[in-house]
Scaffold this active site. Structure first.
Site, PDB file in Angstrom:
ATOM      1  N   GLU A   6      94.928   3.529 -29.538  1.00 12.60           N
ATOM      2  CA  GLU A   6      95.409   2.510 -28.601  1.00 12.60           C
ATOM      3  C   GLU A   6      96.721   1.912 -29.090  1.00 12.60           C
ATOM      4  O   GLU A   6      97.637   1.651 -28.294  1.00 12.60           O
ATOM      5  CB  GLU A   6      94.353   1.417 -28.392  1.00 12.60           C
ATOM      6  CG  GLU A   6      94.755   0.434 -27.283  1.00 12.60           C
ATOM      7  CD  GLU A   6      93.659  -0.548 -26.902  1.00 12.60           C
ATOM      8  OE1 GLU A   6      92.603  -0.559 -27.570  1.00 12.60           O
ATOM      9  OE2 GLU A   6      93.872  -1.295 -25.933  1.00 12.60           O
ATOM     10  N   HIS A  13      80.924  -5.017 -27.543  1.00  9.32           N
ATOM     11  CA  HIS A  13      81.395  -4.126 -26.484  1.00  9.32           C
ATOM     12  C   HIS A  13      80.385  -4.152 -25.330  1.00  9.32           C
ATOM     13  O   HIS A  13      79.268  -3.673 -25.478  1.00  9.32           O
ATOM     14  CB  HIS A  13      81.541  -2.719 -27.054  1.00  9.32           C
ATOM     15  CG  HIS A  13      82.255  -1.763 -26.148  1.00  9.32           C
ATOM     16  ND1 HIS A  13      82.432  -1.985 -24.802  1.00  9.32           N
ATOM     17  CD2 HIS A  13      82.849  -0.574 -26.411  1.00  9.32           C
ATOM     18  CE1 HIS A  13      83.087  -0.973 -24.274  1.00  9.32           C
ATOM     19  NE2 HIS A  13      83.358  -0.109 -25.227  1.00  9.32           N
ATOM     20  N   HIS A  33      91.576  -2.716 -25.369  1.00  3.89           N
ATOM     21  CA  HIS A  33      90.231  -2.150 -25.366  1.00  3.89           C
ATOM     22  C   HIS A  33      89.619  -2.403 -26.747  1.00  3.89           C
ATOM     23  O   HIS A  33      88.482  -2.828 -26.841  1.00  3.89           O
ATOM     24  CB  HIS A  33      90.293  -0.655 -25.028  1.00  3.89           C
ATOM     25  CG  HIS A  33      88.951  -0.046 -24.790  1.00  3.89           C
ATOM     26  ND1 HIS A  33      88.044  -0.566 -23.896  1.00  3.89           N
ATOM     27  CD2 HIS A  33      88.333   1.028 -25.361  1.00  3.89           C
ATOM     28  CE1 HIS A  33      86.945   0.163 -23.905  1.00  3.89           C
ATOM     29  NE2 HIS A  33      87.086   1.132 -24.792  1.00  3.89           N
ATOM     30  N   LYS A  73      86.576  -8.134 -28.338  1.00  9.86           N
ATOM     31  CA  LYS A  73      85.342  -7.453 -28.754  1.00  9.86           C
ATOM     32  C   LYS A  73      84.968  -7.845 -30.183  1.00  9.86           C
ATOM     33  O   LYS A  73      83.833  -7.638 -30.600  1.00  9.86           O
ATOM     34  CB  LYS A  73      85.509  -5.936 -28.654  1.00  9.86           C
ATOM     35  CG  LYS A  73      85.522  -5.420 -27.216  1.00  9.86           C
ATOM     36  CD  LYS A  73      85.456  -3.898 -27.162  1.00  9.86           C
ATOM     37  CE  LYS A  73      85.388  -3.380 -25.726  1.00  9.86           C
ATOM     38  NZ  LYS A  73      86.699  -3.418 -25.048  1.00  9.86           N
ATOM     39  N   CYS A 107      82.891   2.950 -20.415  1.00  9.92           N
ATOM     40  CA  CYS A 107      83.470   1.658 -20.770  1.00  9.92           C
ATOM     41  C   CYS A 107      84.635   1.259 -19.873  1.00  9.92           C
ATOM     42  O   CYS A 107      85.197   0.177 -20.035  1.00  9.92           O
ATOM     43  CB  CYS A 107      83.899   1.693 -22.223  1.00  9.92           C
ATOM     44  SG  CYS A 107      82.744   2.622 -23.242  1.00  9.92           S
ATOM     45  N   PHE A 142      84.420   6.604 -22.605  1.00 10.00           N
ATOM     46  CA  PHE A 142      83.915   7.904 -23.036  1.00 10.00           C
ATOM     47  C   PHE A 142      84.026   8.830 -21.830  1.00 10.00           C
ATOM     48  O   PHE A 142      83.549   8.477 -20.754  1.00 10.00           O
ATOM     49  CB  PHE A 142      82.424   7.805 -23.379  1.00 10.00           C
ATOM     50  CG  PHE A 142      82.108   7.500 -24.809  1.00 10.00           C
ATOM     51  CD1 PHE A 142      83.080   7.104 -25.702  1.00 10.00           C
ATOM     52  CD2 PHE A 142      80.809   7.630 -25.268  1.00 10.00           C
ATOM     53  CE1 PHE A 142      82.763   6.827 -27.027  1.00 10.00           C
ATOM     54  CE2 PHE A 142      80.475   7.355 -26.589  1.00 10.00           C
ATOM     55  CZ  PHE A 142      81.451   6.950 -27.469  1.00 10.00           C
TER      56      PHE A 142
END
Lengths: 429, 425
Positions: A331, A357, A320, A352, A180, A417
């Protein structure tokens, strides 16, 4: 003095529109791009919805050449459409540049293996219990089922190669995949190559589609996706206490990065300067972020340092903000760790909540959204944020767009990830 | 280009290849003209037109990871083979010359890999397939897959194959919290990853990098796929050791091997301070894209890399080519080399190990690094008659290194180019 890098063109293909203008307008209106999956029959999957790009036709962007890409994956076709928009927007190709001075750097995700062939081969070769597979039988089943051109297009270099070939760009050519974080990392590293002198301009960004049986299977097995099948449009609820996973999206985004003096000389439109780039690794786990957000903190502080800014200089951050329990809490913690007291005053939102996403494509699309917020003096909201989470206590611009003028610097976070953390900062010029 | 960049040197090396899995064995095999391509015996290749591959026999990642690294050893089971190869090669590199935690701070320790998405292993999907297929040949029913099949797949299935997983696992194994990227440009991936690490070191964003390339496409799905579209030779099933013929008049395609190489790339002043063994210097890098594959762009990229290194064509001892016995791509590369460097000696090691995909650039580069370090360069096998359309001076047989620099080229069939210049120290 290092060379300055500016953004002179932008293009996107998203679940909310096939242009920057349409996508940004839909975000300000709080619209959701999330609905039932139509790319394949997902009715019995644990998750039955996603943020699909609707009504996309590459021929609308490349009428003369779209046919060449009929066997290419959506990742390549989204990238070409976004690149075409951004290049037209910038006027770069009409500027008489030496093609070897224009690079391509895409953070693009893989296409999908041939699901029917791979599953058929695995079943055909298996013993009665399914524990052992005869690989010869597997191959004998798979070989006649494969489509040669589609297999060739599955090669991971093809997207960046097609973009370079389509627009005759002979400069440095990279493609990266850090989950991502990929397209944000592509933009950051491409900007560094311009700073260094490897090129004068870059087509940089990314694209991805994992809305296919293997993609949904993989994320469902990791229990990473929201399973709120009765309410797709409210399923992505970043920073909300009831969030239960992310919503898979797809799309592409491209920015034209250009050396500042070069852009100025040719009278290019200049949307922002890319002033800050932070790139770190968590060195912690395959999926979960470091619990104290140590890599994310440093990607933000490194980007601020790179830009020569203080935390309070930031006027908006596009988070994010995936809507997974782990990301949003970590975050938030990282924002506090990186920004200190300013974390409570700088508005942070996660688009998002509406776009889903976009995986590898997310970073560049969200950078573009942040730049639009700065230019239009209005911040896109975090939708579906109704139940406060005590661990998420910042200003997330909940549920409605907010006018904010005078923003001079914006940031975008992207975490992958695998532990890659990227922060980009764009500034008014 | 700026002239103030920090210098970067190679201070460690790990290699896993079909012809040798430590640097000395690998070089000895190349000097001896060994070929790791063999008839496929790990499954029945009857359905494949090209029935040969380069396999690393006896590889066991758990044996390479020290017993003291318990978690790292356990993690090997969560990795598809390409990732296992990359992680194991990183350990070999660290053992060979890696820094201690006291010598390089975690935030200054970066990771760059070239790696591709791994091919699904049939074992992971077989039970699910049985639960959701009907007919013969089986046809998958998506409704049954979604309801029943999917649940029979291992929960961490997806993570076993992601291209950024070698870089992820390696960062965890050595607590490397610096920049971390994975390049996926197939055959050019490893060298592009190296170039990016070089730039990151140059701009002082890190002090040390593990730079790796790893790939394994000898499994049945990759073999099925590549046989469907890739230019693999179909005429050497009985003579695999002669199959890949770089620049040769009789070349007719490539063959696939598996491999991994990881190099320690370090800021020169940091290496000096800790007294590290130095194999060679990474002096220059450039990349580009040659749409028409005439060779002029390739020649320019070679020139850019030399200029980045501050070297002249006369300094070049040899070119380590990408050539894998492909009809068109070898000729393209030869034209580019000729235009940039004239009759410089050229070697090509895909003949020995096959096309090892994302691993190739760094596995092949390792030979030049070791040659500059040790003084003797292995020659090219299977080039018995240089093709008329390949205007290069192919070096056959070993010879002494006589000049300070080597140029390593990696290209993809689509036209992507990466060039690294390595200098003797």
């Amino acid at each position: 003095m290092r060379r300055r890098v500016v953004i002179t063109g932008m293009g996107v293909v998203t679940p909310l529109g096939h242009s920057v203008g349409d996508t940004f307008a839909a975000l300000l209106a709080g619209k959701s791009g999330i609905d039932r999956i139509t790319h394949f029959d997902a009715r019995t999957f644990p998750t039955t919805f996603a943020a699909e790009v609707k009504g996309f036709d590459l021929a609308k962007f490349l009428p003369a050449t779209a046919g060449r890409y009929s066997d290419s994956g959506l990742n390549t076709r989204f990238a070409l459409a976004a690149a075409k928009q951004a290049l037209d927007d910038s006027g770069l190709l009409a500027a008489g540049l030496d093609p070897t001075r224009v690079g391509v750097y895409m953070g693009t995700g893989e296409g999908s293996e041939d699901f029917p062939a791979v599953i058929a081969g695995s079943a055909a070769g298996a013993d009665a219990t399914g524990a052992k597979v005869d690989h010869g039988k597997f191959a004998a089943t798979v070989v006649p089922m494969l489509h040669s051109r589609r297999e060739a297009e599955l090669e991971m270099n093809t997207t960046a190669a097609h973009v370079a070939a389509e627009f005759d760009l002979a400069g440095p050519n990279f493609i990266c995949l850090t989950a991502c974080a990929a397209s944000a990392q592509a933009v950051g590293e491409a900007a560094e190559m311009i700073r260094y002198g490897d090129a004068d301009a870059f087509v940089a960004g990314g694209s991805h589609s994992m809305i296919h049986p293997f993609g949904v299977t993989g994320f469902n097995l990791l229990t990473a996706l929201s399973t709120r099948n009765d309410s797709p449009e409210t399923a992505s609820r970043p920073f909300d206490a009831t969030r239960d996973g992310f919503v898979l999206g797809e799309g592409g985004g491209v920015v034209i990065l250009e050396e500042y003096e070069h852009a100025k000389r040719r009278g290019a439109p200049i949307y922002a300067e890319l002033t800050g780039y932070g790139t770190t690794g968590d060195a912690h786990a395959m999926t979960d972020p470091h619990p104290q957000g140590r890599g994310a903190i440093r990607s933000m502080t490194d980007a601020l340092k790179d830009a020569g800014l203080n935390p309070a200089d930031l006027g908006y951050i596009n988070a994010h903000g995936t809507s997974t329990p782990a990301n949003d809490e970590t975050e938030t913690l990282a924002l506090k760790g990186a920004l200190g007291a300013a974390a409570y005053t700088v508005p942070v939102s996660s688009t998002k909540s509406m776009l889903g996403h976009l995986i590898a494509a997310g970073g560049v699309v969200e950078l573009i959204i942040a730049i639009q917020a700065m230019r239009r003096a209005v911040l896109p909201p975090t939708m579906n944020l109704h139940t406060p989470d005590p661990a998420c206590d910042l200003d997330y611009v909940p549920n409605a767009a907010r006018e904010k003028s005078g923003v001079r610097h914006v940031a975008s976070n992207s975490f992958g990830f695998g532990g890659q953390n990227i922060t980009l900062i764009a500034s008014r010029i | 280009m700026t002239s103030s960049k920090r210098r970067a040197v190679f201070t460690g090396l790990g290699v896993l290849s079909p012809i040798g899995s430590d640097p000395a064995a690998f070089m000895a095999a190349l000097h001896g003209g060994a070929c790791g391509l063999k008839a496929i015996t790990h499954f029945d290749p009857v359905a494949l037109p090209c029935k040969i591959a380069g396999v690393i026999t006896g590889f066991d990642g758990r044996k390479i990871i020290p017993a003291s690294m318990k978690e790292a050893r356990k993690s090997i089971a969560r990795m598809a083979r390409p990732i296992q190869l990359g992680v194991a090669a990183a350990q070999l590199c660290m053992t060979d010359g890696g820094p201690t935690p006291e010598q390089v701070r975690p935030e200054r320790f970066g990771i760059e890999f070239g790696c591709l998405m791994g091919a699904s292993e049939p074992e992971d999907l077989a039970r699910g397939g049985q639960l959701s297929c009907t007919g013969d040949p089986p046809q998958v029913d998506l409704a049954r897959w979604g309801a029943d099949g999917l649940k029979a797949v291992p929960p961490l299935w997806m993570l076993k194959y992601l291209p950024n997983m070698p870089a992820c696992h390696v960062s965890i194994n050595y607590n490397a919290q610096g920049p971390n990227n994975t390049i996926t440009s197939v055959e050019a991936a490893g060298l592009l990853a190296l170039g990016e690490a070089f730039r990151l070191l140059g701009r002082d964003a890190a002090d040390y990098f593990l730079v790796g390339g790893c790939d394994s496409r000898v499994n049945p799905l990759s073999q099925s796929r590549y046989n469907s579209f890739a230019p693999l030779t179909r005429t050497h099933n009985d003579t695999p050791e002669q199959a890949v013929r770089p620049f040769d008049a009789a070349r007719d395609g490539s063959a696939i091997g598996e491999a991994a190489a990881v190099l320690g790339l370090e800021a020169a002043e940091v290496a000096e301070k800790r007294g590290a063994k130095v194999y060679a210097e990474l002096a220059g890098f450039a990349s580009g894209f040659d749409r028409t594959r005439k060779g002029d762009i390739l020649a320019r990229v070679i020139g850019n890399a030399l200029r980045d290194a501050g070297l002249e064509p006369a300094d070049v001892d040899h070119v380590n080519a990408s050539a894998g016995g492909l009809v068109e791509a070898d000729a393209w590369e030869a034209r580019g080399i000729r235009a940039a460097l004239g009759g410089v000696p050229v070697v090509a090691y895909k003949a020995n190990v096959g096309n090892t995909g994302a691993a190739g650039g760094l596995v092949e580069l390792s030979a030049s690094v070791l040659a500059l370090h040790g003084g003797s360069l292995p020659g090219t096998i299977n080039c018995t008659k240089v093709a008329a359309d390949c205007p290069v001076n192919v070096q056959v047989g070993s010879r002494a290194v006589t000049k300070p620099a080597a140029v390593k080229i990696s290209v993809t069939d689509a036209g992507q180019i990466a060039v690294a210049v390595v200098r003797k120290v």
